[in-house]
Write an enzyme that holds these catalytic residues in place. Structure first.
Site, PDB file in Angstrom:
ATOM      1  N   ASN A 146       0.813  -1.235   0.000  1.00  0.00           N
ATOM      2  CA  ASN A 146       0.000   0.000   0.000  1.00  0.00           C
ATOM      3  C   ASN A 146       0.834   1.267   0.000  1.00  0.00           C
ATOM      4  O   ASN A 146       0.493   2.234  -0.681  1.00  0.00           O
ATOM      5  CB  ASN A 146      -1.000  -0.024   1.168  1.00  0.00           C
ATOM      6  N   THR A 224      -2.783  -8.596   9.890  1.00  0.00           N
ATOM      7  CA  THR A 224      -2.637  -9.179  11.229  1.00  0.00           C
ATOM      8  C   THR A 224      -2.394 -10.685  11.163  1.00  0.00           C
ATOM      9  O   THR A 224      -1.546 -11.210  11.894  1.00  0.00           O
ATOM     10  CB  THR A 224      -3.875  -8.827  12.084  1.00  0.00           C
ATOM     11  N   GLU A 244       3.787  -4.121  12.561  1.00  0.00           N
ATOM     12  CA  GLU A 244       2.863  -3.015  12.270  1.00  0.00           C
ATOM     13  C   GLU A 244       1.743  -3.606  11.431  1.00  0.00           C
ATOM     14  O   GLU A 244       1.934  -3.914  10.257  1.00  0.00           O
ATOM     15  CB  GLU A 244       3.588  -1.899  11.506  1.00  0.00           C
ATOM     16  N   GLY A 246      -2.811  -4.462  10.943  1.00  0.00           N
ATOM     17  CA  GLY A 246      -4.021  -3.821  10.440  1.00  0.00           C
ATOM     18  C   GLY A 246      -4.614  -2.806  11.407  1.00  0.00           C
ATOM     19  O   GLY A 246      -4.205  -2.687  12.564  1.00  0.00           O
ATOM     20  N   CYS A 278      -3.183   1.768   6.502  1.00  0.00           N
ATOM     21  CA  CYS A 278      -3.455   1.095   7.776  1.00  0.00           C
ATOM     22  C   CYS A 278      -4.194   2.011   8.744  1.00  0.00           C
ATOM     23  O   CYS A 278      -5.112   1.588   9.437  1.00  0.00           O
ATOM     24  CB  CYS A 278      -2.151   0.611   8.397  1.00  0.00           C
ATOM     25  N   GLU A 380     -11.172  -5.321   9.144  1.00  0.00           N
ATOM     26  CA  GLU A 380     -10.534  -4.169   8.511  1.00  0.00           C
ATOM     27  C   GLU A 380     -11.034  -4.084   7.070  1.00  0.00           C
ATOM     28  O   GLU A 380     -11.016  -5.078   6.349  1.00  0.00           O
ATOM     29  CB  GLU A 380      -9.012  -4.344   8.508  1.00  0.00           C
ATOM     30  N   LYS A 450      -3.515  -3.812  20.809  1.00  0.00           N
ATOM     31  CA  LYS A 450      -4.377  -4.952  20.455  1.00  0.00           C
ATOM     32  C   LYS A 450      -3.845  -5.621  19.176  1.00  0.00           C
ATOM     33  O   LYS A 450      -2.626  -5.746  19.008  1.00  0.00           O
ATOM     34  CB  LYS A 450      -5.840  -4.511  20.347  1.00  0.00           C
ATOM     35  N   GLU A 457       7.377   2.440  15.356  1.00  0.00           N
ATOM     36  CA  GLU A 457       8.312   2.958  14.368  1.00  0.00           C
ATOM     37  C   GLU A 457       8.326   4.472  14.533  1.00  0.00           C
ATOM     38  O   GLU A 457       7.411   5.058  15.106  1.00  0.00           O
ATOM     39  CB  GLU A 457       7.868   2.576  12.953  1.00  0.00           C
TER      40      GLU A 457
HETATM   41  P1  NAD Z   1       0.418  -9.066   3.791  1.00  0.00           P
HETATM   42  O1  NAD Z   1       0.530  -9.434   5.224  1.00  0.00           O
HETATM   43  O2  NAD Z   1      -0.296  -9.966   2.879  1.00  0.00           O
HETATM   44  O3  NAD Z   1       1.871  -8.873   3.148  1.00  0.00           O
HETATM   45  C1  NAD Z   1       2.831  -8.005   3.695  1.00  0.00           C
HETATM   46  C2  NAD Z   1       4.232  -8.491   3.322  1.00  0.00           C
HETATM   47  O4  NAD Z   1       4.465  -9.753   3.965  1.00  0.00           O
HETATM   48  C3  NAD Z   1       4.424  -8.752   1.832  1.00  0.00           C
HETATM   49  O5  NAD Z   1       5.744  -8.367   1.464  1.00  0.00           O
HETATM   50  C4  NAD Z   1       4.249 -10.263   1.727  1.00  0.00           C
HETATM   51  O6  NAD Z   1       4.893 -10.805   0.603  1.00  0.00           O
HETATM   52  C5  NAD Z   1       4.887 -10.728   3.014  1.00  0.00           C
HETATM   53  N1  NAD Z   1       4.435 -12.029   3.527  1.00  0.00           N
HETATM   54  C6  NAD Z   1       3.264 -12.664   3.287  1.00  0.00           C
HETATM   55  N2  NAD Z   1       3.221 -13.839   3.959  1.00  0.00           N
HETATM   56  C7  NAD Z   1       4.380 -13.923   4.664  1.00  0.00           C
HETATM   57  C8  NAD Z   1       4.917 -14.885   5.574  1.00  0.00           C
HETATM   58  N3  NAD Z   1       4.237 -15.984   5.906  1.00  0.00           N
HETATM   59  N4  NAD Z   1       6.130 -14.659   6.118  1.00  0.00           N
HETATM   60  C9  NAD Z   1       6.812 -13.535   5.815  1.00  0.00           C
HETATM   61  N5  NAD Z   1       6.366 -12.592   4.956  1.00  0.00           N
HETATM   62  C10 NAD Z   1       5.151 -12.780   4.390  1.00  0.00           C
HETATM   63  O7  NAD Z   1      -0.193  -7.594   3.809  1.00  0.00           O
HETATM   64  P2  NAD Z   1      -0.684  -6.744   2.561  1.00  0.00           P
HETATM   65  O8  NAD Z   1      -1.996  -7.284   2.144  1.00  0.00           O
HETATM   66  O9  NAD Z   1       0.439  -6.649   1.584  1.00  0.00           O
HETATM   67  O10 NAD Z   1      -0.856  -5.298   3.238  1.00  0.00           O
HETATM   68  C11 NAD Z   1      -2.039  -4.796   3.744  1.00  0.00           C
HETATM   69  C12 NAD Z   1      -2.044  -4.862   5.254  1.00  0.00           C
HETATM   70  O11 NAD Z   1      -0.938  -4.136   5.803  1.00  0.00           O
HETATM   71  C13 NAD Z   1      -3.271  -4.226   5.867  1.00  0.00           C
HETATM   72  O12 NAD Z   1      -3.790  -5.049   6.874  1.00  0.00           O
HETATM   73  C14 NAD Z   1      -2.732  -2.927   6.488  1.00  0.00           C
HETATM   74  O13 NAD Z   1      -3.509  -2.417   7.538  1.00  0.00           O
HETATM   75  C15 NAD Z   1      -1.377  -3.336   6.894  1.00  0.00           C
HETATM   76  N6  NAD Z   1      -0.504  -2.165   7.064  1.00  0.00           N
HETATM   77  C16 NAD Z   1      -0.130  -1.798   8.336  1.00  0.00           C
HETATM   78  C17 NAD Z   1       0.663  -0.674   8.536  1.00  0.00           C
HETATM   79  C18 NAD Z   1       1.079  -0.241   9.924  1.00  0.00           C
HETATM   80  O14 NAD Z   1       2.039   0.518  10.038  1.00  0.00           O
HETATM   81  N7  NAD Z   1       0.408  -0.695  10.973  1.00  0.00           N
HETATM   82  C19 NAD Z   1       1.089   0.079   7.442  1.00  0.00           C
HETATM   83  C20 NAD Z   1       0.672  -0.325   6.162  1.00  0.00           C
HETATM   84  C21 NAD Z   1      -0.112  -1.456   5.990  1.00  0.00           C
END
Ligand code: NAD
Length: 476
Positions: A146, A224, A244, A246, A278, A380, A450, A457
């Site tokens: 994102n 998450t 970090e 959802g 997020c 989410e 939670k 960060e």
């Molecule tokens: P995702 O968890 O599917 O993927 C995130 C990253 O993890 C990708 O690079 C993916 O290839 C990798 N990944 C997937 N499975 C893995 C595993 N088993 N082991 C290690 N790495 C793995 O998330 P997404 O769909 O790409 O992103 C959207 C989510 O991210 C939303 O829930 C959003 O809220 C969250 N987000 C949180 C923050 C924050 O700072 N809290 C910031 C941005 C996005």
């Protein structure tokens, strides 16, 4: 594009490739290597070889290199932003914000190089104590699709300033800008091997980073469920993790709010990056005395948002980043309608016009008064869907706002300091805004409570997440 390992372009030992698709057109833009365990091993070796020299440079020297890197990113921000829009989908002006934001983050961490200090403690007649903060060594960073560029900055800025070297994995659907930035940082003076980018899927490259016994810490941003899997995989290795995850941020609009400001805040807070943030506004609780007027103003704005290819300068909202995300959001709204859990006032479906048929577009959607247990309030919703609920009093607003598995951010829109203070103190969230939402300057620690994650960060505090305390007892 190729991966970057040890300062050089690299193919994957797997010989496999992943297509990178433009979400506005459905066309293949480029391809990147499908990195695997062997590639993570090579990146680890390069990061390990660079580690001693990088740590020995000292914080001020490392900070200078980050400053140069930030300047170099800024100098190329137009090209980088175009690449980001083409791979991620966001409107060009948001992509420019994000690329400049990454430069700002690197600059912020460069500017606090003098804060990498320890402690001196007088222990009485027996002696004195000194506490130093040491880098962890080789670390891992895993980021989602994102906000790939800003999140790269949030991780690389403090990690590198603290003296670590990194193996970073971007999402398989948005690797291109990250790769370009790594090249720019190297040309600006970052020694080879300090920042290595392994492209690939989570199942292959991501899991290999988490499972690598030499990688001492992993900072993960993503959803998450993945965060929980990462934490479990890291546990037997005693690997530190920052998660970090959802969010489902509430926005409380009090009866004395500046309505124009609050409507602007809700529009930006929810539809920026097509709702894929997020800490986006994901639920609005508005005082019942102003609810009808607020909703009417919001509806006008939601209906008039221009959706299209982010490269078109008049576009206000781009597509969702990938087909799976489009289907997920579509399913969430369809279920709401099927179960009669709320009224869809605007949007509620894919963009149907023929000019956009191949892109992953969803229309800006407004939902009024969904049932408190509706799926879109409990889960989410990572897309352009805004539910608005009327509330009779502040206690109800805060209780409903806190009724979530998540606890990333929360905002209150009011001129009354007492109301603002009550929301700040009673919100189960890592960040609370007053008359703002979304803005996350690098000076302020960011993270959730939670199921929104573990650790923080940004801020000076981020340094402690990327270093370990080591104590020295001096017996005189
Ligand atoms: P995702 O968890 O599917 O993927 C995130 C990253 O993890 C990708 O690079 C993916 O290839 C990798 N990944 C997937 N499975 C893995 C595993 N088993 N082991 C290690 N790495 C793995 O998330 P997404 O769909 O790409 O992103 C959207 C989510 O991210 C939303 O829930 C959003 O809220 C969250 N987000 C949180 C923050 C924050 O700072 N809290 C910031 C941005 C996005």
């Amino acid at each position: 594009m190729l991966m970057r390992i040890g300062g050089e372009e690299a193919e994957s030992g797997s010989g496999a490739w992943l297509d990178v698709v433009n979400p506005a057109t459905g066309e293949v833009l480029d391809r990147v290597p499908a990195g695997d365990r062997g590639d993570v091993g090579r990146a680890y070796a390069a990061a390990g070889a660079a580690s001693g020299g990088w740590a020995a440079k000292g914080p001020r020297e490392r900070g200078k290199i980050l400053f140069h890197g930030a300047e170099a990113i800024r100098a190329e921000h137009r090209d980088l932003a175009r690449t980001l829009t083409r791979e991620q989908g966001k409107p060009l002006r948001e992509a420019v914000d994000e690329v400049r934001g990454c430069a700002n983050v690197l600059e912020f961490f460069a500017s606090i190089s003098g804060c990498l200090s320890g402690d001196f403690i007088r222990l009485g007649p027996a002696g004195d104590g000194i506490v130093v903060r040491e880098p962890v060594g080789v670390c891992g960073a895993i980021i989602p699709w994102n906000m790939p560029v800003i999140l790269m900055g949030w991780k690389a800025g403090p990690a590198l300033l603290a003296g670590n070297t990194l193996v970073l994995k971007p999402s398989s659907t948005t690797p291109l800008t990250t790769l370009s930035i790594a090249g720019i940082l190297e040309r600006a003076g970052l020694p080879p091997g300090v920042l290595n980018i392994v492209t690939g899927t989570g199942e292959s490259a991501g899991q290999a980073i988490v499972a690598h016994p030499g990688i001492g810490k992993v900072s993960f941003t993503g959803n998450t469920a993945t965060g929980i899997a990462v934490r479990k995989a890291a546990a037997p290795l005693m690997k530190e993790v920052t998660l970090e995850l959802g969010g489902s941020d509430p926005m409380i609009v009090w009866k004395d709010a500046d309505l124009g400001l609050a409507v602007d805040g809700a529009i930006r807070g929810r539809f920026y990056n097509a709702g894929q943030v997020c800490n986006a506004v994901k639920r609005v609780y508005v005082h019942e005395e102003i609810a009808a007027r607020f909703q009417e103003m919001l509806l006008d704005r939601v209906r008039s948002l221009k959706v299209g290819d982010g490269l078109d300068p008049s576009v206000e909202m781009g597509p969702l980043q990938n087909r799976a995300q489009l289907e997920r959001v579509e399913g969430q709204v369809d279920r709401l309608r099927d179960r009669g859990e709320g009224r869809v006032l605007a949007g509620g479906g894919r963009l149907r016009d023929p000019g956009h048929a191949r892109g992953f577009f969803y229309t800006p959607t407004l939902v009024s008064d969904p049932a408190p247990d509706a799926g879109i309030l409990q889960e989410e919703v990572f897309g352009p869907v805004l539910p608005v609920m009327a509330v009779p009093d502040l206690d109800t607003a805060i209780a409903e706002a806190n009724r979530s598995r998540y606890g990333l951010g929360a905002s209150v829109w009011t001129r009354d300091l007492g109301v603002a203070r009550a929301v700040f103190e009673r919100s189960a969230a890592g960040v609370v805004w007053v008359n703002r939402h979304l803005t996350s300057p690098p000076e302020l620690p960011f993270g959730g409570v939670k199921e929104s994650g573990l650790g923080r960060e940004n801020g000076v505090q981020a340094i402690s997440q990327w270093t370990r305390a080591k104590s020295l007892f001096l017996g005189w």
